[in-house]
Write an enzyme that holds these catalytic residues in place. Structure first.
Site, PDB file in Angstrom:
ATOM      1  N   ASP A 137       0.842  -1.192   0.000  1.00 32.62           N
ATOM      2  CA  ASP A 137       0.000   0.000   0.000  1.00 32.62           C
ATOM      3  C   ASP A 137       0.881   1.249   0.000  1.00 32.62           C
ATOM      4  O   ASP A 137       1.656   1.460   0.925  1.00 32.62           O
ATOM      5  CB  ASP A 137      -0.898  -0.003   1.249  1.00 32.62           C
ATOM      6  CG  ASP A 137      -1.847   1.175   1.277  1.00 32.62           C
ATOM      7  OD1 ASP A 137      -2.955   1.052   0.714  1.00 32.62           O
ATOM      8  OD2 ASP A 137      -1.482   2.230   1.834  1.00 32.62           O
ATOM      9  N   TYR A 147       2.944   9.973  -0.453  1.00 36.46           N
ATOM     10  CA  TYR A 147       4.006   9.399   0.391  1.00 36.46           C
ATOM     11  C   TYR A 147       5.394   9.688  -0.191  1.00 36.46           C
ATOM     12  O   TYR A 147       6.400   9.552   0.505  1.00 36.46           O
ATOM     13  CB  TYR A 147       3.845   7.882   0.588  1.00 36.46           C
ATOM     14  CG  TYR A 147       2.548   7.439   1.249  1.00 36.46           C
ATOM     15  CD1 TYR A 147       1.696   8.361   1.850  1.00 36.46           C
ATOM     16  CD2 TYR A 147       2.194   6.098   1.296  1.00 36.46           C
ATOM     17  CE1 TYR A 147       0.497   7.952   2.435  1.00 36.46           C
ATOM     18  CE2 TYR A 147       1.008   5.684   1.889  1.00 36.46           C
ATOM     19  CZ  TYR A 147       0.160   6.616   2.452  1.00 36.46           C
ATOM     20  OH  TYR A 147      -1.013   6.203   3.032  1.00 36.46           O
ATOM     21  N   LYS A 149      -2.727   5.884  -4.452  1.00 38.08           N
ATOM     22  CA  LYS A 149      -3.871   6.768  -4.173  1.00 38.08           C
ATOM     23  C   LYS A 149      -3.720   8.131  -4.839  1.00 38.08           C
ATOM     24  O   LYS A 149      -2.607   8.645  -4.959  1.00 38.08           O
ATOM     25  CB  LYS A 149      -4.020   6.959  -2.655  1.00 38.08           C
ATOM     26  CG  LYS A 149      -3.953   5.672  -1.855  1.00 38.08           C
ATOM     27  CD  LYS A 149      -4.208   5.854  -0.364  1.00 38.08           C
ATOM     28  CE  LYS A 149      -3.847   4.588   0.410  1.00 38.08           C
ATOM     29  NZ  LYS A 149      -2.423   4.556   0.836  1.00 38.08           N
ATOM     30  N   HIS A 156      -7.827   9.352  -2.157  1.00 40.58           N
ATOM     31  CA  HIS A 156      -7.189   9.304  -0.834  1.00 40.58           C
ATOM     32  C   HIS A 156      -8.079   9.892   0.281  1.00 40.58           C
ATOM     33  O   HIS A 156      -8.182   9.311   1.358  1.00 40.58           O
ATOM     34  CB  HIS A 156      -5.848  10.049  -0.898  1.00 40.58           C
ATOM     35  CG  HIS A 156      -4.852   9.614   0.115  1.00 40.58           C
ATOM     36  ND1 HIS A 156      -3.503   9.555  -0.139  1.00 40.58           N
ATOM     37  CD2 HIS A 156      -4.991   9.209   1.406  1.00 40.58           C
ATOM     38  CE1 HIS A 156      -2.868   9.128   0.938  1.00 40.58           C
ATOM     39  NE2 HIS A 156      -3.743   8.927   1.894  1.00 40.58           N
TER      40      HIS A 156
END
Ligand code: NAD
Length: 274
Positions: free
Chosen positions: A45, A50, A75, A108
């Site tokens: 994931d 990120y 996402k 997200h």
């Protein structure tokens, strides 16, 4: 051992125990994803925000595993919501990940104040139709917004929400289930904080001869959630995988669910967050 799989409403399967990468720098992400794949995890994931999609992609490329053996989620970030911008963001994520499809693409956060989640969802439907995302879903959607998408004609495969013993989200899990939407639990270990030293958690851990982290993950799996605990430490990555061997009885599951608190949330309120 292999993880059990869950079947989504589009008939694709997803490994129930995966690996999370939030707050992991790209190089560290590469090393920790490599350690996870080595351990047996086949579900990763990540998210555009990120900043580690390239590191994740390098670990997948260097693992020697076939792309089809891996379940990969990324996402759509809030600032990229909207029809055209979502399509473009997916292309950029695929480029960074070094793959031509993801197994699961998620909105997200709903960002209700921006009012773009419906347009974004239409883009995700297009991405699914064109094969760039095998499955599509949402994250941090409250029940009424999940329902809105369901009524628009395409039901999300999953809703990825904050969920741990201090915030068990009993109602939202039930609402997801009522629409055939699987619940993915983010921060399944409560971010490694107080949950793991909670007296009930440590007591049950002793009863079953497991660690607190394994006990909490076993609860998550037993109640049907999909989880992807994060760690950059190889021993903990293996320890968390060991949760697959831990069985809790009904009474132990109930004691853990009863730890829910009114203010158990660690992250932002999805209706407020932009
Ligand atoms: P988590 O609950 O997985 O906790 C991770 C932390 O717990 C680690 O940093 C470490 O400090 C500790 N830990 C891990 N294994 C341990 C062990 N065996 N023993 C003791 N401590 C241990 O928290 P998370 O990273 O927030 O959540 C997991 C994943 O969920 C993320 O990495 C990310 O992929 C996803 N996520 C998604 C959203 C979203 O908005 N969709 C938000 C947060 C996280």
């Amino acid at each position: 051992t292999a993880s059990p799989v869950s079947t989504m409403n589009d008939d694709h399967t997803i490994p129930q125990l995966g690996f999370g990468t939030w707050q992991v720098e790209p190089d560290v992400a590469q090393a920790s994803v490599a350690a996870a794949l080595e351990t047996g995890y086949r579900h990763i994931d990540t998210a555009a925000i990120y900043g580690n999609e390239e590191g994740v992609g390098r670990a997948l490329a260097e693992s020697g595993l076939d792309r089809q053996e891996i379940f990969l989620t990324t996402k759509l970030w809030n600032q990229d919501q909207g029809y055209d911008s979502a399509l473009k963001a997916m292309d950029q994520s695929l480029q960074r990940l070094g793959t031509d499809y993801v197994d699961l693409y998620l909105i997200h956060w709903p960002c209700p104040a921006n009012g773009l989640y419906r347009d974004s969802w239409e883009a995700l439907v297009e991405l699914r139709n064109s094969g760039r995302a095998r499955s599509i879903g949402v994250s941090n959607f409250p029940a009424h917004l999940v329902e809105e998408l369901v009524n628009s004609g395409v039901t999300p495969a999953v809703n990825q929400i904050e969920l741990h013993p201090y915030f068990p989200q009993v109602e939202l899990r039930a609402a997801n289930a009522s629409h055939g939407v699987l619940t993915e639990a983010w921060s399944p270990l409560g971010q490694g904080g107080e949950v793991l030293t909670d007296p009930t958690v440590t007591e049950i851990a002793e009863e079953v001869g497991a660690t607190p982290a394994q006990t909490v993950l076993a609860w998550q799996l037993a109640i049907g959630n999909i989880v992807f605990p994060k760690s950059v430490t190889p021993e903990r990555i293996r320890e968390n995988w060991g949760a697959l061997q831990v069985t809790l009885d009904e009474e132990q599951l109930e004691r853990l669910t009863e730890l829910g608190r009114d203010n158990g949330r660690l992250g932002p309120d999805p209706m407020e967050f932009n």
